[in-house]
Scaffold this active site. Structure first.
Site, PDB file in Angstrom:
ATOM      1  N   PRO A  58     -11.125   0.029  -2.831  1.00 52.50           N
ATOM      2  CA  PRO A  58     -12.363  -0.627  -3.262  1.00 52.50           C
ATOM      3  C   PRO A  58     -13.593   0.250  -3.006  1.00 52.50           C
ATOM      4  O   PRO A  58     -13.583   1.131  -2.137  1.00 52.50           O
ATOM      5  CB  PRO A  58     -12.425  -1.884  -2.378  1.00 52.50           C
ATOM      6  CG  PRO A  58     -11.081  -2.016  -1.756  1.00 52.50           C
ATOM      7  CD  PRO A  58     -10.546  -0.622  -1.650  1.00 52.50           C
ATOM      8  N   TYR A  61       0.799  -1.226   0.000  1.00 48.83           N
ATOM      9  CA  TYR A  61       0.000   0.000   0.000  1.00 48.83           C
ATOM     10  C   TYR A  61       0.835   1.282   0.000  1.00 48.83           C
ATOM     11  O   TYR A  61       0.771   2.067  -0.935  1.00 48.83           O
ATOM     12  CB  TYR A  61      -0.968  -0.001   1.206  1.00 48.83           C
ATOM     13  CG  TYR A  61      -1.900  -1.194   1.158  1.00 48.83           C
ATOM     14  CD1 TYR A  61      -2.864  -1.292   0.170  1.00 48.83           C
ATOM     15  CD2 TYR A  61      -1.781  -2.240   2.064  1.00 48.83           C
ATOM     16  CE1 TYR A  61      -3.700  -2.397   0.092  1.00 48.83           C
ATOM     17  CE2 TYR A  61      -2.607  -3.351   2.000  1.00 48.83           C
ATOM     18  CZ  TYR A  61      -3.562  -3.421   1.013  1.00 48.83           C
ATOM     19  OH  TYR A  61      -4.387  -4.515   0.920  1.00 48.83           O
ATOM     20  N   SER A  67     -11.738 -11.690  -5.117  1.00 48.02           N
ATOM     21  CA  SER A  67     -11.973 -11.745  -3.684  1.00 48.02           C
ATOM     22  C   SER A  67     -13.444 -11.996  -3.380  1.00 48.02           C
ATOM     23  O   SER A  67     -14.323 -11.462  -4.062  1.00 48.02           O
ATOM     24  CB  SER A  67     -11.564 -10.414  -3.048  1.00 48.02           C
ATOM     25  OG  SER A  67     -11.637 -10.529  -1.663  1.00 48.02           O
ATOM     26  N   HIS A 118      -7.496   1.502   1.235  1.00 37.87           N
ATOM     27  CA  HIS A 118      -7.256   0.107   1.596  1.00 37.87           C
ATOM     28  C   HIS A 118      -6.170  -0.122   2.659  1.00 37.87           C
ATOM     29  O   HIS A 118      -6.147  -1.175   3.310  1.00 37.87           O
ATOM     30  CB  HIS A 118      -6.881  -0.640   0.314  1.00 37.87           C
ATOM     31  CG  HIS A 118      -7.259  -2.073   0.282  1.00 37.87           C
ATOM     32  ND1 HIS A 118      -7.276  -2.870   1.402  1.00 37.87           N
ATOM     33  CD2 HIS A 118      -7.628  -2.873  -0.741  1.00 37.87           C
ATOM     34  CE1 HIS A 118      -7.649  -4.093   1.052  1.00 37.87           C
ATOM     35  NE2 HIS A 118      -7.865  -4.126  -0.233  1.00 37.87           N
ATOM     36  N   LYS A 125     -23.768 -25.921  -1.681  1.00 36.41           N
ATOM     37  CA  LYS A 125     -23.916 -26.565  -0.362  1.00 36.41           C
ATOM     38  C   LYS A 125     -24.725 -27.855  -0.495  1.00 36.41           C
ATOM     39  O   LYS A 125     -24.385 -28.862   0.125  1.00 36.41           O
ATOM     40  CB  LYS A 125     -24.623 -25.628   0.615  1.00 36.41           C
ATOM     41  CG  LYS A 125     -23.728 -24.568   1.240  1.00 36.41           C
ATOM     42  CD  LYS A 125     -24.552 -23.839   2.294  1.00 36.41           C
ATOM     43  CE  LYS A 125     -23.901 -22.633   2.861  1.00 36.41           C
ATOM     44  NZ  LYS A 125     -24.773 -21.919   3.790  1.00 36.41           N
ATOM     45  N   SER A 126     -25.788 -27.800  -1.301  1.00 40.81           N
ATOM     46  CA  SER A 126     -26.627 -29.000  -1.455  1.00 40.81           C
ATOM     47  C   SER A 126     -25.828 -30.136  -2.099  1.00 40.81           C
ATOM     48  O   SER A 126     -26.167 -31.301  -1.949  1.00 40.81           O
ATOM     49  CB  SER A 126     -27.868 -28.686  -2.299  1.00 40.81           C
ATOM     50  OG  SER A 126     -27.481 -28.520  -3.651  1.00 40.81           O
ATOM     51  N   GLN A 127     -24.759 -29.765  -2.805  1.00 38.66           N
ATOM     52  CA  GLN A 127     -23.909 -30.775  -3.444  1.00 38.66           C
ATOM     53  C   GLN A 127     -22.684 -31.083  -2.580  1.00 38.66           C
ATOM     54  O   GLN A 127     -21.711 -31.674  -3.051  1.00 38.66           O
ATOM     55  CB  GLN A 127     -23.442 -30.255  -4.811  1.00 38.66           C
ATOM     56  CG  GLN A 127     -24.558 -29.987  -5.776  1.00 38.66           C
ATOM     57  CD  GLN A 127     -25.368 -31.238  -6.077  1.00 38.66           C
ATOM     58  OE1 GLN A 127     -24.802 -32.292  -6.326  1.00 38.66           O
ATOM     59  NE2 GLN A 127     -26.684 -31.115  -6.031  1.00 38.66           N
ATOM     60  N   MET A 147     -20.400 -29.067  -1.519  1.00 40.25           N
ATOM     61  CA  MET A 147     -19.188 -28.410  -2.023  1.00 40.25           C
ATOM     62  C   MET A 147     -19.081 -27.008  -1.433  1.00 40.25           C
ATOM     63  O   MET A 147     -20.093 -26.366  -1.145  1.00 40.25           O
ATOM     64  CB  MET A 147     -19.245 -28.298  -3.553  1.00 40.25           C
ATOM     65  CG  MET A 147     -18.944 -29.596  -4.261  1.00 40.25           C
ATOM     66  SD  MET A 147     -18.787 -29.321  -6.023  1.00 40.25           S
ATOM     67  CE  MET A 147     -20.334 -29.944  -6.596  1.00 40.25           C
ATOM     68  N   SER A 148     -17.846 -26.535  -1.311  1.00 42.41           N
ATOM     69  CA  SER A 148     -17.634 -25.173  -0.827  1.00 42.41           C
ATOM     70  C   SER A 148     -18.105 -24.180  -1.894  1.00 42.41           C
ATOM     71  O   SER A 148     -17.630 -24.219  -3.037  1.00 42.41           O
ATOM     72  CB  SER A 148     -16.144 -24.970  -0.551  1.00 42.41           C
ATOM     73  OG  SER A 148     -15.779 -23.636  -0.804  1.00 42.41           O
TER      74      SER A 148
END
Ligand code: COA
Length: 625
Positions: free
Chosen positions: A119, A106, A553, A342, A422-424, A426-427
């Site tokens: 940002p 920075y 991000s 930032h 989530k239902s699978q 997975m993250s």
């Protein structure tokens, strides 16, 4: 020559004054001291992971060369010597990385903070369409920020967690009453929140004119929204002229140019005092002039641009002091958001504050406060010499080029949110990152170095490290997905493997074992030791690995908002997202001056990639991978 550069950089490093960031008080201090220190990862581990991370990015020939350099770095003893230096630094400091990171990422970074570093956040559109509504909302927002400040001051802000571990709360103490100050070679940050007499005012800017607005009564209680509203009306009424010099434009300039103008500006006593009032203020509120109307489809992208740069010298860019850590922006048409400098903090604490504030603005006013007359907010005066006027004109030109160069697309992906991954099992974050790899590959036929920020806040004074989203596994998946000879089952297996690999890199990063900051530390240690720069850092592969065409991000929030930022390389993209339960808010940025990049195109490919992956998974029975 290199040794000379290294020596002069090391000399500069020693000249750096300690940054005036504040230390945590009371209860947080105890919490802070209970946090672990950031470890220095083992050298061999980092070198092995670095070589693995290069695999999808460089040719076999380049990789072989780098492997040779890495072996040499290890066996010659150079690497071990630097590693020992880092370990000594880790013993002597609270966090071996944080000050180096603050300086290199920075304060020594010389490009304008606008677009290149600060940002913006696009908040949900508010339902007012006139000045009354604008000022009422701004007043309530100010009251909400002061309410959050009370939690910081009283140390009642709940400690945050990541993966079940307590997080460092230090960044919350860096964001109020603070400001970046330009310097000829490096900037600094001033923070007044723990001063003997902490500030009790904010700055409000309207029509390029700055005001000091006291937001506390003499008994120390904060003003109510009703009181603030009346004060804002007074400010509005005494800043109707639109022919004022946009002094704030100076803060958009290249840091070296701004530092030069700054020294010139503050030679004048009045100017110095006005600048100090802005720097000291708790935060800034920008009451923006209406921006050009656009279609509903383009609206969020237009607001993102307004948050990032203010729209140029004709519009609201002069209605900012971009060095100020927090600037809340409220426009007459209901557009609102924030831009933040930032250096003192990452997105998550800023967004946590916004979550609180936006919720707060929805609360009905319970008590009507007695209307004791309050003094007129003080208008900040600036004496504009011909030289300053010239600097402003120059800054306007540079800024307008930058404004035209920024290509930003904000969109809502509405097909699914965190719920589907989530239902699978997975993250969701890994799911989105791997989809982004597919989108990029479909456009460019290759993958690129990809940066995703990972929080290091489980460590004392932790900031971030890098999750390298382009991996051997993500490359195998994107190639496999485009391979018509592959069965769907195989494609799904490759996808799941890539998602697991991403999540495991994430775990490694948040636990302090990623490679980017360690490599940076070794490099900075070489500079500090006045040693010649090791070959491994002079290598083409290193340059490729650090050229982040995708800088990304996740900044999650409770409110339906999205953060946005510019690309970090001229031919790159900045991608930020807020995954909600049933949709995902995305921002994508690029530079118009680069013929190869296009924010809307990447956004389109990203939507398609997410949908294609969902369809693939839904049409394929679960395997036993
Ligand atoms: N099955 C089911 N659910 C899962 C899952 C799985 N395999 N993996 C994760 N989830 C769930 C999580 O429990 C979490 O649930 P929640 O919505 O109830 O909280 C959710 O999915 C999100 O998890 P995930 O998508 O894996 O991401 P994360 O929240 O762990 O975040 C990072 C990952 C990298 C973004 C985070 O660790 C981080 O470092 N954030 C900081 C970013 C930052 O500083 N940015 C700075 C910008 S300036």
């Amino acid at each position: 020559m290199l040794a000379f550069i290294a020596r002069s950089m090391a000399k500069q490093a020693r000249l750096v004054k300690p940054v005036s960031l504040v230390k945590l008080p009371g209860r947080y201090l105890a919490h802070q001291e209970s946090l672990p220190c950031l470890p220095v990862p083992p050298l061999q581990q980092t070198l092995d992971k670095y070589l693995l991370a290069l695999k999808p990015l460089v040719s076999q020939e380049e990789w072989n060369h780098t492997k040779h350099l890495a072996d040499d770095f290890q066996t010659s003893g150079v690497g071990e010597r630097l590693q020992k230096g880092l370990e000594r630094r880790a013993k002597k400091t609270e966090n071996w990385l944080s000050d180096w990171w603050l300086q290199t990422a920075y304060l020594e970074y010389r490009l304008p903070v606008v677009v290149h570093s600060s940002p913006g956040v696009v908040l949900p559109k508010q339902d007012f369409v006139d000045r009354q509504g604008q000022l009422r909302f701004a007043a309530k927002l100010i009251e909400g920020v002061l309410d959050f400040k009370t939690m910081i001051d009283n140390e009642t802000l709940p400690i945050e967690y990541l993966g079940g571990k307590e997080l460092c709360m230090n960044q919350y103490y860096q964001i109020l009453s603070s400001c970046r100050v330009p310097g000829p070679k490096r900037d600094s940050v001033v923070n007044y929140s723990q001063a003997t007499k902490p500030p009790t005012h904010i700055t409000v800017v309207h029509n390029f004119q700055f005001f000091e607005l006291d937001v506390y009564n003499s008994d120390g209680t904060p003003l109510t929204a009703d009181q603030i509203f009346l004060q804002l009306e007074k400010i509005w009424g005494s800043s109707l002229q639109t022919n004022k010099e946009p002094i704030g434009i100076l803060t958009t300039n290249h840091r070296n140019s701004w530092a030069k103008s700054y020294n010139n500006l503050i030679k004048d006593k009045t100017n110095k005092e006005s600048v100090r009032i802005i720097q000291k203020s708790i935060f800034t509120v920008c009451l923006d002039a209406p921006m050009p109307c656009v279609s509903e489809e383009l609206y969020k992208s237009r607001v993102a641009a307004q948050m990032l740069h203010g729209g140029g010298s004709r519009w609201n860019s002069g209605n900012r002091w971009f060095d100020k850590t927090l600037q809340f922006i409220v426009a007459e048409d209901g557009s609102c958001g924030l831009v933040y400098e930032h250096a003192p903090a990452e997105g998550p604490p800023i967004v946590a504050l916004l979550d609180h504030v936006v919720e707060y603005t929805k609360k009905p006013e319970l008590v009507r406060s007695p209307m004791t007359p309050l003094p007129m907010p003080k208008k900040l005066r600036f004496n504009i010499t011909p030289e300053i006027k010239n600097d402003i004109e120059q800054a306007k030109q540079n800024l307008n080029i930058m404004v035209h160069d920024l290509d930003v697309k904000v969109f809502v992906f509405g097909v699914f949110g965190k719920n589907f991954p989530k239902s699978q099992k997975m993250s969701p974050d890994a799911f989105i990152q791997v989809a982004l790899q597919l989108a990029y590959y479909r456009i460019y036929g290759q993958v690129c170095a990809t940066y995703e920020s990972a929080s290091l806040r489980i460590f004392r004074l932790g900031r971030t490290d890098t999750i390298r989203s382009a991996s051997v596994d993500s490359l195998n998946f994107v190639k496999g997905m485009e391979d018509t000879s592959k069965q769907n089952q195989e494609k799904v297996d490759l996808f799941r493997k890539a998602v697991l690999a991403h999540r495991s890199y994430t775990d490694m990063a948040i636990n302090g074992s990623a490679i980017d900051r360690h490599l940076l530390g070794l490099k900075l240690q070489a500079i500090e030791d006045l040693a010649s720069m090791p070959e491994i850092f002079m290598d083409t592969s290193y340059a490729v690995a650090m050229h982040y065409n995708l800088s990304t991000s996740q900044v999650p929030a409770k409110i339906d908002c999205v953060m946005c930022f510019g690309p970090v390389v001229p031919d790159g993209y900045g991608v930020c997202y807020n995954p909600m339960e049933d949709h995902i808010n995305f921002s994508v940025s690029a530079f118009n001056s680069c013929a190869e990049t296009n924010a809307a195109r990447l956004a389109h490919y990203l939507e398609r990639a997410l949908c294609d992956i969902q369809q693939l998974i839904q049409s394929t029975p679960r395997s036993k991978l």
